[in-house]
Design a protein around this motif. Structure first.
Motif, short mmCIF file in Angstrom:
data_model
loop_
_atom_site.label_atom_id
_atom_site.label_comp_id
_atom_site.label_asym_id
_atom_site.label_seq_id
_atom_site.Cartn_x
_atom_site.Cartn_y
_atom_site.Cartn_z
N ASN A 395 1.04 -1.84 0.20
CA ASN A 395 0.54 0.09 -0.08
C ASN A 395 0.89 1.25 0.05
O ASN A 395 0.28 2.47 0.21
N SER A 397 3.14 2.50 1.56
CA SER A 397 3.60 2.47 3.53
C SER A 397 5.50 1.19 2.76
O SER A 397 5.36 0.55 2.91
N VAL A 421 2.25 5.72 10.95
CA VAL A 421 1.12 5.64 11.26
C VAL A 421 1.17 5.37 12.14
O VAL A 421 1.55 4.06 12.81
N VAL A 464 -1.87 -6.28 7.46
CA VAL A 464 -3.21 -5.28 8.42
C VAL A 464 -2.66 -5.23 9.84
O VAL A 464 -2.29 -3.99 10.04
N PHE A 466 -0.36 -7.45 11.30
CA PHE A 466 1.28 -7.33 11.63
C PHE A 466 1.23 -8.49 12.35
O PHE A 466 1.87 -9.13 12.86
C1 LIG Z 1 -0.87 0.25 4.98
O1 LIG Z 1 -1.16 -0.88 5.84
C2 LIG Z 1 -1.18 -0.36 7.23
C3 LIG Z 1 -1.60 -1.33 8.29
O2 LIG Z 1 -3.05 -2.33 7.93
C4 LIG Z 1 -1.64 0.61 7.09
O3 LIG Z 1 -1.37 1.22 8.78
C5 LIG Z 1 -1.63 2.16 6.81
O4 LIG Z 1 -1.73 3.80 6.89
C6 LIG Z 1 -1.04 1.86 5.25
N1 LIG Z 1 -1.35 2.86 4.45
C7 LIG Z 1 -1.58 3.62 3.71
C8 LIG Z 1 -0.94 4.50 2.83
O5 LIG Z 1 -2.56 3.33 3.47
#
Ligand SMILES: *[C@@H]1O[C@H](CO)[C@@H](O)[C@H](O)[C@H]1NC(C)=O
Ligand SMILES: *[C@@H]1O[C@H](CO)[C@@H](O)[C@H](O)[C@H]1NC(C)=O
Ligand SMILES: *[C@@H]1O[C@H](CO)[C@@H](O)[C@H](O)[C@H]1NC(C)=O
Length: 767
Positions: A395, A397, A421, A464, A466
């Motif tokens: 995603n 990150s 996050v 998601v 972990f």
């Molecule tokens: C990517 O996934 C993680 C885990 O769910 C989440 O915390 C994070 O916000 C996500 N990143 C984006 C850019 O959506």
């Protein structure tokens, strides 16, 4: 004149012998008090063909039947034997053809600690046992029912100056041909043998001659195997020697010669000993250095223009802007639209929290001016991390995992995301395996899970939550120590094997080298697994030599080059010896155990802090070595390894491309300007930062590719799990020969990294 005993004396002696006899008769009626289930099984002849029980206890002048039985029972044995009044033996069976003496009275000696009990006699054992008494005949050499393709070759002597085989395992209770040789062959050894009962050795046939082993009569190998008393396991300095059938070898290595062996050559003299190298999307290579390694006036950051390697003064650009120490940091190329490089973590103090970026500008042959950017006060990790790893998530990150706070102190057993996050996510498996899990191997799997390889374990995390979704089988170590590890400080190196359209094959992870805790034995194997295939277990492939701290570089033709490292020790300053100078090419398109080719050798020792990255012309830039051992140099010289395709003289194919920013599944047109399109392939190599056996960002993809005339279509990988967003080198291949690569971005910037970090100290490219 001799005096004869007086009458009184004679009478006294008579009285005493009467007393002794009648007392003995009286006490003999009392049986030993035995644990439940134990009973007397008779008087046995010992030593007719060797000891009849395997484990001799220390002699005891006060021995009783109860004491000996108790000692054997406590040690887990089912048979106890007393001999010569004070000796106690244990075992689980009567071995070596032991049989009942012709008369029970031959066990005539009183126990040292109780004259009312019998404890054998010379070569006679009073046997007590529980359960059924098992008896084995006089052993032979095992030459039937051997595992695999092992064949008994005879009894041989050890070498006059050294052991024949270096890999020794002591199997106190279990040693046998079956046990020992299964172990040898599972780690790829085609010769082995047992010595002195309990010792198991693995190696190669050639070692016998090299170390001066000589044939001896079978009668020299007459120590019974503790794990299988039907057979002999060598003798003192004698090996029961077995070899694997040569008609069906466990492995076949290739020994190419000339250009087919590739070539190391000096590329450019260096200016720093790099901690981490990254090939930028500008075609240049950044070298960052830890504080205090090099010259006092070093800025700690330099950029190499490979197109100017012939002119030292023009090849290197001094970079500035690093404000904290990159000592044992992680690195990635970000999926933003300019491919900024990020450097994460470090040591010590503020440096531990470091987040540093570089926007690569210019191109080979043209000037670059940008510097590193950092705002340590305002843009930092949540937790300080020395020795972390980083991976680009599907995603967008960035996941940063692990590390420790300082040398030999607390672990940082958690992970965090960039842009930030939430709080850190605790990972109990990192706490449990501290400190052997540093720089863990991280890979996004096609099913979306996150592969983590650390110490001698691996698992898949949910992307998601972990949480662990699957614990993989334990990673096998080496033939000496199945617990050997694979991540710093037991440092091996890991790679994702090629993913090929239509991406229906499960992804394979390969990990090579590593070492053991304590008196280290360095791993001489690569192990691989398909993490998402629930039936998959680790495949062990023997390497031609041992390697700790190796580096591995993915090549555009889908092969992998293993270089650098040492044959002894562990990773760290001054902790390794015997540099491994040989390059090994691993070709996963060949059958398992036929994939390794022994390539050219370098003269440059590359130990701790060395790197390998594949350049745009398909050669491998080999750098570094910061051993701090007073023996091997701090290494500034930069070499290239030229794979056979760079030496063949075959013309390179070439192409032009306009669309360098691909969306998933997109069909992208290229024009082939040189090379036959018949059988042509395309490959994508992820942008890599190389440090500590990690190639963060590595991924090799062979996308769908078709041509009509010289117009060819590359189909971008279908999704962000098969191919997380990022920058890739696109190559085309005519037969074995790759083109020069062009950088393309795949999957955009879903996490809007281009607008990050939130500090005016960073120049941001936007989305
Ligand atoms: C990517 O996934 C993680 C885990 O769910 C989440 O915390 C994070 O916000 C996500 N990143 C984006 C850019 O959506
Ligand atoms: C460091 O000093 C050396 C020798 O005086 C000089 O050649 C080099 O350019 C200096 N480097 C930097 C980054 O100033
Ligand atoms: C490199 O050295 C190894 C021995 O360490 C040798 O077997 C191999 O042939 C050498 N490679 C070449 C190309 O000479």
């Amino acid at each position: 004149m001799a005096r004869s005993p007086s009458l009184t004396t004679l009478a006294l002696l008579h009285f005493l012998s009467w007393l002794t006899l009648s007392t003995a008769n009286l006490i003999q009626k009392r049986d030993p008090v035995l644990p439940s289930g134990w009973s007397y099984s008779g008087c046995y002849v010992d030593n007719a063909n060797g000891r009849i029980l395997i484990n001799q206890q220390p002699d005891d002048a006060q021995l009783t039947v109860e004491k000996c039985v108790g000692a054997c029972k406590t040690a887990g044995y089912t048979v106890a034997g007393m001999e010569y009044s004070t000796q106690c033996f244990c075992g689980n069976a009567i071995i070596n053809g032991g049989s009942l003496a012709s008369a029970d009275t031959q066990c005539s000696m009183n126990c040292g600690g109780n004259a009312a009990e019998k404890c054998g006699a010379g070569n006679r054992m009073s046997i007590y046992n529980t359960g059924t008494l098992v008896k084995y005949p006089v052993p032979t050499n095992q030459n039937t029912n051997l595992p695999g393709k092992w064949v008994y070759k005879g009894c041989i002597s050890e070498g006059p100056n050294s052991r024949i085989w270096q890999y020794q395992t002591i199997l106190t209770n279990t040693n046998s041909a079956t046990e020992c040789l299964s172990r040898c062959s599972s780690f790829g050894f085609m010769a082995g043998g047992m010595e002195y009962g309990t010792e198991c050795y693995c190696g190669d046939v050639v070692d016998i001659q090299n170390n001066g082993g000589l044939p001896k009569p079978d009668s020299d190998c007459a120590t019974t195997c503790p794990g299988d008393p039907r057979y002999y396991c060598g003798g003192g300095s004698r090996l029961s020697y077995y070899a694997w059938s040569l008609t069906d070898p466990l492995y076949k290595w290739s020994y190419p010669t000339g250009n087919n062996a590739g070539n190391y050559k000096l590329f450019v003299p260096g200016v720093v000993v790099p901690l981490i190298t990254t090939l930028g999307v500008n075609g240049k290579v950044t070298f960052v250095e830890k504080y205090g390694t090099g010259a006092a006036n070093s800025t700690g950051a330099y950029e190499l223009d490979p197109s100017k390697a012939n002119t030292f003064s023009a090849a290197w650009r001094t970079m500035r802007g690093l404000k904290t120490d990159v000592f044992c940091s992680a690195g990635l190329t970000l999926p933003d639209k300019v491919g900024r490089q990020i450097n994460i973590g470090g040591w010590s103090g503020t440096s531990l929290f470091g987040i540093r970026t570089y926007w690569p500008d210019g191109s080979p042959g043209t000037t670059s001016v940008n510097d590193w950017q950092e705002d340590a006060a305002n843009v930092k990790l949540q937790q300080g991390r020395w020795y972390p790893s980083a991976v680009q998530m599907s995603n967008g990150s960035i996941l940063v995992m692990g590390g420790e706070q300082c040398s030999n102190c607390a672990a940082v057993p958690n992970m965090e995301l960039l842009p930030q996050v939430g709080p850190v996510v605790n990972l109990d498996f990192l706490q449990r395996t501290d400190p052997y899990n540093l720089y863990p191997f991280l890979t996004i799997l096609p099913g979306g899970g996150i592969f983590v390889g650390y110490y001698n374990e691996a698992r898949i995390l949910d992307p998601v939550t972990f949480n662990t979704v699957r614990t993989l089988p334990q990673i096998p170590g080496n033939v000496n120590n199945p617990l050997a590890g694979r991540t710093y400080p037991l440092e091996g190196t890991a790679m994702i094997m090629p993913q090929k359209a239509p991406y229906s094959d499960p992804l394979t992870m390969l990990i090579c080298g590593g070492s053991t805790i304590g008196p280290s034995t360095v791993n001489d194997n690569c192990v691989s697994i398909q993490p998402e295939n629930t039936a998959s277990t680790w495949t062990i492939e023997r390497m031609p030599s041992q390697r700790v701290m190796p580096c591995i570089a993915a090549l555009p033709d889908g092969t992998y080059l293993i270089v650098n490292g040492a044959k002894k020790g562990v990773a760290g300053f001054g902790l390794a010896e015997s540099p491994n100078l040989n390059a090994v090419l691993y070709d996963p398109s060949k059958p398992v155990n036929q994939r390794m080719s022994i390539m050219a050798n370098t003269t440059v020792a590359r130990l701790y802090h060395s790197e390998a990255i594949t350049m745009q012309d398909g050669r491998v830039l080999v750098s570094g070595s910061d051993p701090q051992d007073g023996k091997n140099p701090e290494e500034y010289r930069v070499e290239v390894f030229e794979p056979p395709y760079a030496l063949s003289g075959l013309p390179k194919p070439a192409f032009t491309i306009t669309n360098k920013d691909w969306s998933y599944g997109q069909q992208v047109t290229i024009t082939v300007t040189a090379g036959s399109t018949t059988g042509m392939r395309a490959s994508l190599l992820g942008a890599v930062s190389s440090t500590h056996g990690n190639s963060m960002g590595q991924r090799t993809i062979f996308p769908a590719f078709s041509c009509a005339g010289n117009t060819c279509t590359v189909t971008a990988p279908p999704n962000n799990k098969i191919c997380p967003p990022g920058w890739f080198q696109l190559f085309i291949l005519a037969g074995p020969t790759p083109s020069i690569s062009t950088w393309v971005r795949i999957g955009g910037d879903p996490a809007r990294i281009g607008n990050w970090p939130p500090s005016a100290a960073f120049t941001k490219p936007g989305i």
